[in-house]
Design an enzyme around this catalytic site. Sequence first.
Site, mmCIF file in Angstrom:
data_model
loop_
_atom_site.group_PDB
_atom_site.id
_atom_site.type_symbol
_atom_site.label_atom_id
_atom_site.label_comp_id
_atom_site.label_asym_id
_atom_site.label_seq_id
_atom_site.Cartn_x
_atom_site.Cartn_y
_atom_site.Cartn_z
ATOM 1 N N ASP A 12 32.915 54.696 119.818
ATOM 2 C CA ASP A 12 31.740 54.475 120.662
ATOM 3 C C ASP A 12 32.013 53.245 121.517
ATOM 4 O OD1 ASP A 12 29.149 53.799 121.695
ATOM 5 O OD2 ASP A 12 28.239 54.925 120.051
ATOM 6 N N VAL A 16 28.356 48.646 118.153
ATOM 7 C CA VAL A 16 27.147 48.672 117.330
ATOM 8 C C VAL A 16 25.924 48.466 118.215
ATOM 9 C CG1 VAL A 16 25.918 47.588 115.401
ATOM 10 C CG2 VAL A 16 28.419 47.809 115.342
ATOM 11 N N HIS A 17 25.021 49.430 118.157
ATOM 12 C CA HIS A 17 23.780 49.418 118.930
ATOM 13 C C HIS A 17 22.743 50.169 118.122
ATOM 14 C CE1 HIS A 17 24.758 53.590 119.983
ATOM 15 N NE2 HIS A 17 26.004 53.128 120.048
ATOM 16 N N GLY A 18 21.588 50.388 118.662
ATOM 17 C CA GLY A 18 20.503 51.010 117.915
ATOM 18 C C GLY A 18 20.833 52.354 117.302
#
Length: 157
Positions: A12, A16-18
């Site tokens: 990705d 790191v995200h929601g």
Amino acid sequence: MSNVNIVFTRVDNRLVHGQVGNVWVTASGANLILVVDDEVCKDSLQQSLMKMTADSVGVKIRFFSVQKTIDIIGKAAPSQKIFIVAKTPFVIEELVKNGVPIKSCNIGNMHKSEGKEIFHEVHVYTDKNDIDCFERLKNMGVDVYIQITPNDRKYVV
């Protein structure tokens, strides 16, 4: 190193995200997010932003370079349920080539950039090098697939 408890691996660009924190961590049962990125492991600002997401879902987070991951992942405790996230499939390939026991790799978001064409819907843009990397991963026994969220259909690459 085969005793390492890697419960999920994802490519990705956003790391790191929601969506990773709230959806994939929960679905995978991970209790540790391992961000493997040679730049982010030196960038405290990016780390603090990602740590907020990890904290919000109650998991630990670590930031390692590719080489540090290769060197120490074999020392992980059996109780650590590890979620590996990297920006590109080439990082995953390097880990696998160096003995990190990754059995499957979820391709999440690979953003559009120069020379990249749509590979799948609106989230995955690739070039020939990316597609060749997917093939090499598959030839090394890694299940490579696209799935944006756990509720979405899984597309085998």
